[in-house]
Design a protein around this motif. Structure first.
Motif, PDB file in Angstrom:
ATOM      1  N   GLU A  31       0.842  -1.189   0.000  1.00 19.41           N
ATOM      2  CA  GLU A  31       0.000   0.000   0.000  1.00 19.41           C
ATOM      3  C   GLU A  31       0.883   1.246   0.000  1.00 19.41           C
ATOM      4  O   GLU A  31       1.860   1.315   0.734  1.00 19.41           O
ATOM      5  CB  GLU A  31      -0.877  -0.020   1.250  1.00 19.41           C
ATOM      6  CG  GLU A  31      -1.802   1.151   1.376  1.00 19.41           C
ATOM      7  CD  GLU A  31      -2.640   1.077   2.648  1.00 19.41           C
ATOM      8  OE1 GLU A  31      -3.189   2.121   3.022  1.00 19.41           O
ATOM      9  OE2 GLU A  31      -2.728   0.004   3.255  1.00 19.41           O
ATOM     10  N   GLN A  33       0.766   5.606   0.124  1.00 19.59           N
ATOM     11  CA  GLN A  33       0.126   6.918   0.260  1.00 19.59           C
ATOM     12  C   GLN A  33       1.125   7.888  -0.347  1.00 19.59           C
ATOM     13  O   GLN A  33       2.222   8.058   0.177  1.00 19.59           O
ATOM     14  CB  GLN A  33      -0.128   7.260   1.728  1.00 19.59           C
ATOM     15  CG  GLN A  33      -0.420   8.732   2.006  1.00 19.59           C
ATOM     16  CD  GLN A  33      -1.806   9.177   1.591  1.00 19.59           C
ATOM     17  OE1 GLN A  33      -2.766   8.449   1.765  1.00 19.59           O
ATOM     18  NE2 GLN A  33      -1.899  10.371   1.046  1.00 19.59           N
ATOM     19  N   SER A  46      -2.188  -1.083  -3.512  1.00 16.03           N
ATOM     20  CA  SER A  46      -3.194  -0.071  -3.205  1.00 16.03           C
ATOM     21  C   SER A  46      -2.511   1.289  -3.226  1.00 16.03           C
ATOM     22  O   SER A  46      -1.414   1.432  -2.716  1.00 16.03           O
ATOM     23  CB  SER A  46      -3.788  -0.350  -1.821  1.00 16.03           C
ATOM     24  OG  SER A  46      -4.681   0.670  -1.456  1.00 16.03           O
ATOM     25  N   THR A  48      -3.103   5.606  -2.724  1.00 13.27           N
ATOM     26  CA  THR A  48      -3.860   6.818  -2.440  1.00 13.27           C
ATOM     27  C   THR A  48      -2.990   7.987  -2.862  1.00 13.27           C
ATOM     28  O   THR A  48      -1.858   8.120  -2.405  1.00 13.27           O
ATOM     29  CB  THR A  48      -4.204   6.942  -0.940  1.00 13.27           C
ATOM     30  OG1 THR A  48      -5.014   5.829  -0.571  1.00 13.27           O
ATOM     31  CG2 THR A  48      -4.973   8.226  -0.658  1.00 13.27           C
ATOM     32  N   THR A  63      -6.523  -1.149  -5.965  1.00 16.39           N
ATOM     33  CA  THR A  63      -7.386  -0.057  -5.517  1.00 16.39           C
ATOM     34  C   THR A  63      -6.661   1.266  -5.680  1.00 16.39           C
ATOM     35  O   THR A  63      -5.498   1.384  -5.293  1.00 16.39           O
ATOM     36  CB  THR A  63      -7.759  -0.242  -4.032  1.00 16.39           C
ATOM     37  OG1 THR A  63      -8.404  -1.506  -3.878  1.00 16.39           O
ATOM     38  CG2 THR A  63      -8.676   0.862  -3.553  1.00 16.39           C
ATOM     39  N   ILE A  65      -7.281   5.493  -4.981  1.00 15.05           N
ATOM     40  CA  ILE A  65      -8.082   6.598  -4.461  1.00 15.05           C
ATOM     41  C   ILE A  65      -7.330   7.873  -4.807  1.00 15.05           C
ATOM     42  O   ILE A  65      -6.152   8.013  -4.458  1.00 15.05           O
ATOM     43  CB  ILE A  65      -8.272   6.490  -2.934  1.00 15.05           C
ATOM     44  CG1 ILE A  65      -8.978   5.180  -2.583  1.00 15.05           C
ATOM     45  CG2 ILE A  65      -9.061   7.698  -2.414  1.00 15.05           C
ATOM     46  CD1 ILE A  65      -8.967   4.865  -1.104  1.00 15.05           C
ATOM     47  N   HIS A  67      -7.153  12.017  -4.604  1.00 13.24           N
ATOM     48  CA  HIS A  67      -7.566  13.308  -4.053  1.00 13.24           C
ATOM     49  C   HIS A  67      -6.890  14.442  -4.831  1.00 13.24           C
ATOM     50  O   HIS A  67      -7.392  15.543  -4.857  1.00 13.24           O
ATOM     51  CB  HIS A  67      -7.150  13.437  -2.587  1.00 13.24           C
ATOM     52  CG  HIS A  67      -7.798  12.443  -1.679  1.00 13.24           C
ATOM     53  ND1 HIS A  67      -9.008  12.659  -1.088  1.00 13.24           N
ATOM     54  CD2 HIS A  67      -7.386  11.221  -1.255  1.00 13.24           C
ATOM     55  CE1 HIS A  67      -9.326  11.622  -0.337  1.00 13.24           C
ATOM     56  NE2 HIS A  67      -8.353  10.733  -0.423  1.00 13.24           N
ATOM     57  N   ARG A  80     -11.594   5.243  -6.936  1.00 13.42           N
ATOM     58  CA  ARG A  80     -12.423   6.240  -6.249  1.00 13.42           C
ATOM     59  C   ARG A  80     -11.814   7.616  -6.509  1.00 13.42           C
ATOM     60  O   ARG A  80     -10.679   7.873  -6.136  1.00 13.42           O
ATOM     61  CB  ARG A  80     -12.479   5.942  -4.751  1.00 13.42           C
ATOM     62  CG  ARG A  80     -13.554   6.741  -4.044  1.00 13.42           C
ATOM     63  CD  ARG A  80     -13.824   6.214  -2.657  1.00 13.42           C
ATOM     64  NE  ARG A  80     -12.879   6.830  -1.732  1.00 13.42           N
ATOM     65  CZ  ARG A  80     -12.505   6.297  -0.579  1.00 13.42           C
ATOM     66  NH1 ARG A  80     -12.962   5.125  -0.207  1.00 13.42           N
ATOM     67  NH2 ARG A  80     -11.673   6.931   0.204  1.00 13.42           N
ATOM     68  N   GLU A  82     -12.119  11.402  -5.600  1.00 14.26           N
ATOM     69  CA  GLU A  82     -12.681  12.298  -4.594  1.00 14.26           C
ATOM     70  C   GLU A  82     -12.959  13.666  -5.209  1.00 14.26           C
ATOM     71  O   GLU A  82     -12.501  13.979  -6.300  1.00 14.26           O
ATOM     72  CB  GLU A  82     -11.725  12.417  -3.408  1.00 14.26           C
ATOM     73  CG  GLU A  82     -11.424  11.094  -2.720  1.00 14.26           C
ATOM     74  CD  GLU A  82     -12.623  10.491  -2.017  1.00 14.26           C
ATOM     75  OE1 GLU A  82     -13.566  11.233  -1.677  1.00 14.26           O
ATOM     76  OE2 GLU A  82     -12.622   9.267  -1.797  1.00 14.26           O
TER      77      GLU A  82
END
Length: 154
Positions: A31, A33, A46, A48, A63, A65, A67, A80, A82
């Motif tokens: 994962e 970030q 994953s 983000t 996955t 995400i 932003h 996803r 945002e």
């Protein structure tokens, strides 16, 4: 954050701060970030992309995400976007969620397994198969240029 002392380092998310600037590809099964700036491809389990992040390159993950800003192709099972997301490129997905306010320039392509034919993903062929070539973990950076689907999107 887990307080489990048995949690391995492989399960710990990698956090890349806003002051980091990367040129090149980032590959991990874990994962991530990401809050910095990057020119290159991201392949991870994953991902983000934080609100202050700016990424130019392709993204391949189970996955994703978003932003922040992404200029490039996304291939993920679950995506996803945002409200603060700004995406310029095509999105190959199985499941997608888009929050009101997200800015997208590109097309959405629904596929049953977006990771199966993702550029830069290893393709394993049996030895002796005509045209068999060794798998590679490195993906050529195409400057974020989106791959175009060969069949019409549904």
């Amino acid at each position: 954050m887990s307080t489990n002392p048995n949690r391995s380092a492989a399960n710990t998310p990698s956090i890349i701060g806003g002051d980091v600037q990367l040129k090149g590809n980032l590959v991990t099964t874990g994962e991530v970030q990401f809050d910095g700036r990057m020119e290159g491809d991201l392949h991870c389990g994953s991902l983000t992309i934080g609100e202050s992040a700016e990424v130019t390159g392709s993204v391949v993950a189970e996955t994703v995400i978003i932003h922040g800003k992404l200029k490039g192709t996304i291939r993920a099972r679950r995506v996803r976007l945002e409200r603060t997301a700004k995406v310029q490129g095509d999105v190959w997905h199985e499941i997608i969620s888009i929050e009101a306010g997200a800015h997208i320039e590109g097309q959405f392509v629904h596929v049953d397994n977006p990771l199966e034919s993702a550029p830069g993903r290893p393709v394993v062929k049996q030895a002796g198969t005509p045209g068999a070539q060794p798998a590679t973990a490195e993906a050529p950076t195409n400057g974020g240029a989106p791959a175009r689907p060969t069949t019409p999107a549904n």
